[in-house]
Design a protein around this motif. Structure first.
Motif, PDB file in Angstrom:
ATOM      1  N   GLU A  43     -26.562  25.040 -42.662  1.00 50.71           N
ATOM      2  CA  GLU A  43     -25.899  23.760 -42.388  1.00 50.71           C
ATOM      3  C   GLU A  43     -25.801  22.925 -43.654  1.00 50.71           C
ATOM      4  O   GLU A  43     -24.772  22.308 -43.937  1.00 50.71           O
ATOM      5  CB  GLU A  43     -26.676  23.000 -41.317  1.00 50.71           C
ATOM      6  CG  GLU A  43     -26.118  21.623 -41.008  1.00 50.71           C
ATOM      7  CD  GLU A  43     -26.984  20.840 -40.039  1.00 50.71           C
ATOM      8  OE1 GLU A  43     -26.801  19.615 -39.952  1.00 50.71           O
ATOM      9  OE2 GLU A  43     -27.864  21.443 -39.389  1.00 50.71           O
ATOM     10  N   LEU A  44     -26.880  22.894 -44.434  1.00 52.02           N
ATOM     11  CA  LEU A  44     -26.893  22.112 -45.667  1.00 52.02           C
ATOM     12  C   LEU A  44     -25.894  22.656 -46.682  1.00 52.02           C
ATOM     13  O   LEU A  44     -25.166  21.890 -47.325  1.00 52.02           O
ATOM     14  CB  LEU A  44     -28.300  22.130 -46.273  1.00 52.02           C
ATOM     15  CG  LEU A  44     -28.469  21.424 -47.625  1.00 52.02           C
ATOM     16  CD1 LEU A  44     -28.307  19.924 -47.460  1.00 52.02           C
ATOM     17  CD2 LEU A  44     -29.832  21.757 -48.236  1.00 52.02           C
ATOM     18  N   ALA A  75     -31.744  20.378 -41.792  1.00 56.06           N
ATOM     19  CA  ALA A  75     -31.188  19.561 -42.867  1.00 56.06           C
ATOM     20  C   ALA A  75     -31.425  18.078 -42.666  1.00 56.06           C
ATOM     21  O   ALA A  75     -31.549  17.319 -43.626  1.00 56.06           O
ATOM     22  CB  ALA A  75     -29.689  19.848 -42.996  1.00 56.06           C
ATOM     23  N   GLN A  76     -31.495  17.632 -41.416  1.00 56.25           N
ATOM     24  CA  GLN A  76     -31.663  16.207 -41.148  1.00 56.25           C
ATOM     25  C   GLN A  76     -33.031  15.691 -41.597  1.00 56.25           C
ATOM     26  O   GLN A  76     -33.216  14.473 -41.748  1.00 56.25           O
ATOM     27  CB  GLN A  76     -31.456  15.904 -39.658  1.00 56.25           C
ATOM     28  CG  GLN A  76     -32.585  16.362 -38.742  1.00 56.25           C
ATOM     29  CD  GLN A  76     -32.589  17.855 -38.476  1.00 56.25           C
ATOM     30  OE1 GLN A  76     -31.636  18.552 -38.835  1.00 56.25           O
ATOM     31  NE2 GLN A  76     -33.634  18.346 -37.840  1.00 56.25           N
ATOM     32  N   SER A 107     -28.361  19.078 -53.429  1.00 59.92           N
ATOM     33  CA  SER A 107     -27.556  20.125 -54.049  1.00 59.92           C
ATOM     34  C   SER A 107     -28.439  21.199 -54.666  1.00 59.92           C
ATOM     35  O   SER A 107     -28.126  22.397 -54.598  1.00 59.92           O
ATOM     36  CB  SER A 107     -26.638  19.522 -55.118  1.00 59.92           C
ATOM     37  OG  SER A 107     -25.698  18.634 -54.544  1.00 59.92           O
ATOM     38  N   ARG A 154     -22.222  21.546 -46.222  1.00 56.57           N
ATOM     39  CA  ARG A 154     -21.894  20.130 -46.036  1.00 56.57           C
ATOM     40  C   ARG A 154     -20.793  19.725 -47.006  1.00 56.57           C
ATOM     41  O   ARG A 154     -20.886  19.951 -48.214  1.00 56.57           O
ATOM     42  CB  ARG A 154     -23.132  19.265 -46.258  1.00 56.57           C
ATOM     43  CG  ARG A 154     -23.943  19.037 -45.022  1.00 56.57           C
ATOM     44  CD  ARG A 154     -25.137  18.168 -45.261  1.00 56.57           C
ATOM     45  NE  ARG A 154     -24.892  16.973 -46.054  1.00 56.57           N
ATOM     46  CZ  ARG A 154     -25.790  16.009 -46.248  1.00 56.57           C
ATOM     47  NH1 ARG A 154     -26.993  16.140 -45.717  1.00 56.57           N
ATOM     48  NH2 ARG A 154     -25.509  14.962 -46.971  1.00 56.57           N
ATOM     49  N   HIS A 155     -19.746  19.106 -46.486  1.00 60.00           N
ATOM     50  CA  HIS A 155     -18.590  18.781 -47.317  1.00 60.00           C
ATOM     51  C   HIS A 155     -18.953  17.821 -48.443  1.00 60.00           C
ATOM     52  O   HIS A 155     -18.453  17.962 -49.567  1.00 60.00           O
ATOM     53  CB  HIS A 155     -17.488  18.164 -46.450  1.00 60.00           C
ATOM     54  CG  HIS A 155     -16.283  17.747 -47.227  1.00 60.00           C
ATOM     55  ND1 HIS A 155     -15.389  18.652 -47.760  1.00 60.00           N
ATOM     56  CD2 HIS A 155     -15.836  16.512 -47.600  1.00 60.00           C
ATOM     57  CE1 HIS A 155     -14.440  17.995 -48.404  1.00 60.00           C
ATOM     58  NE2 HIS A 155     -14.685  16.704 -48.324  1.00 60.00           N
ATOM     59  N   ASP A 156     -19.829  16.845 -48.165  1.00 61.87           N
ATOM     60  CA  ASP A 156     -20.132  15.858 -49.210  1.00 61.87           C
ATOM     61  C   ASP A 156     -20.854  16.501 -50.390  1.00 61.87           C
ATOM     62  O   ASP A 156     -20.646  16.105 -51.541  1.00 61.87           O
ATOM     63  CB  ASP A 156     -20.953  14.685 -48.648  1.00 61.87           C
ATOM     64  CG  ASP A 156     -22.257  15.130 -47.995  1.00 61.87           C
ATOM     65  OD1 ASP A 156     -22.375  16.309 -47.627  1.00 61.87           O
ATOM     66  OD2 ASP A 156     -23.153  14.283 -47.837  1.00 61.87           O
ATOM     67  N   LEU A 157     -21.668  17.524 -50.138  1.00 62.16           N
ATOM     68  CA  LEU A 157     -22.348  18.205 -51.232  1.00 62.16           C
ATOM     69  C   LEU A 157     -21.360  19.007 -52.068  1.00 62.16           C
ATOM     70  O   LEU A 157     -21.347  18.917 -53.298  1.00 62.16           O
ATOM     71  CB  LEU A 157     -23.439  19.143 -50.692  1.00 62.16           C
ATOM     72  CG  LEU A 157     -24.871  18.599 -50.719  1.00 62.16           C
ATOM     73  CD1 LEU A 157     -24.993  17.404 -49.787  1.00 62.16           C
ATOM     74  CD2 LEU A 157     -25.851  19.689 -50.332  1.00 62.16           C
ATOM     75  N   GLN A 167     -21.818  29.351 -35.839  1.00 53.43           N
ATOM     76  CA  GLN A 167     -22.124  28.029 -35.299  1.00 53.43           C
ATOM     77  C   GLN A 167     -22.171  28.045 -33.779  1.00 53.43           C
ATOM     78  O   GLN A 167     -23.111  27.532 -33.170  1.00 53.43           O
ATOM     79  CB  GLN A 167     -21.070  27.014 -35.780  1.00 53.43           C
ATOM     80  CG  GLN A 167     -21.165  26.665 -37.254  1.00 53.43           C
ATOM     81  CD  GLN A 167     -22.321  25.722 -37.547  1.00 53.43           C
ATOM     82  OE1 GLN A 167     -23.466  25.945 -37.145  1.00 53.43           O
ATOM     83  NE2 GLN A 167     -22.048  24.657 -38.261  1.00 53.43           N
TER      84      GLN A 167
END
Length: 247
Positions: free
Chosen positions: A148-149, A47-48, A78, A152-155, A209
């Motif tokens: 992982e992507l 994801a990075q 997204s 992600r909380h922000d997404l 994880q």
């Protein structure tokens, strides 16, 4: 005294394709190519690595071209994550036998029922939960970057492209199956099924994880995949109670 010439405007990287691109930025299939490039990238490098510039490079367009279809980086991420939920939904449908989950992951959940079938007795529900949990762990361990992507909380918090709606069908199915499985526990008072499903999901997420990081293998002193299966069964027993016989 002569007046200064007017400034020459710079290129509009967000809306106008450059001549050097030969019109590639205006390709009507570009949105899909950008998403496909992002999916390939997250599988290969994690994801990075999902920068706008690298995704555009892999799609063969200028680094400003993604802005035409995705105004923000979160929008593109997204869209890529939504592909992951679609794949996960398809895997669950194939193993746990619920086509509604696969359909809902594609449509955003509109008009799709997510509860487990009423015909599912406790044993059938437990068997489907076992299959669902295995499919979930297999996805998490074989699609680590995408996994992982996706969470992600922000997404999820942003609500971009209805991403939360693509994740809810899976949890709704999990809750329905937990409800049917607990119905055979013989206890008159038990926690809310959604709470138990949430605790089970958190347990599976933690197993995925910690196993992928190597921490769980280090603590349990094994890297044998069969021990991962033992951990999965222990998680199900811990939240749902042991089954009638040995598993």
């Amino acid at each position: 005294m002569t007046s200064e010439p007017p400034p020459v405007p710079g290129p509009d990287l967000g809306t106008t394709p450059s001549a050097s691109d030969g019109g590639r930025d205006a390709d009507p299939g570009l949105r899909g190519r950008l998403i496909a490039a992002g999916v390939e990238l997250v599988h290969a490098e994690g994801a990075q690595a999902l920068t706008l510039r690298e995704i555009a490079r892999r799609a063969g367009v200028s680094h400003g071209a993604p802005r035409r279809y995705f105004p923000t980086h979160l929008d593109l991420l997204s869209a890529i994550a939504r592909e992951g939920f679609t794949e996960l939904g398809a895997r669950v449908a194939a193993t746990a036998g619920d086509d509604d989950v696969a359909l809902a992951a594609t449509t955003g959940g509109e008009g799709v029922a997510f509860d487990a079938p009423a015909s599912d007795g406790p044993q059938a529900a437990r068997a489907r939960l076992d299959a669902l949990a295995r499919a979930y762990l297999d996805f998490a361990l074989t699609r680590r970057g995408m996994y992982e992507l996706m969470f992600r909380h922000d997404l999820l918090e942003s609500g971009r492209l209805g991403l939360r709606d693509t994740s809810l069908p899976l949890f709704a199915l999990l809750t329905g199956l937990v409800d049917h499985a607990l119905a055979g526990s013989g206890t008159t008072s038990r926690p809310d099924s959604a709470v138990v499903a949430g605790a089970l999901w958190a347990n599976l997420h933690g197993i995925a994880q910690l196993w992928s990081w190597g921490s769980l293998a280090l603590a349990t002193r094994t890297e044998n995949p069969e021990d991962l299966d033992t951990l999965l069964r222990a998680a199900l027993d811990a939240h749902l109670g042991p089954t009638g016989g040995e598993r």
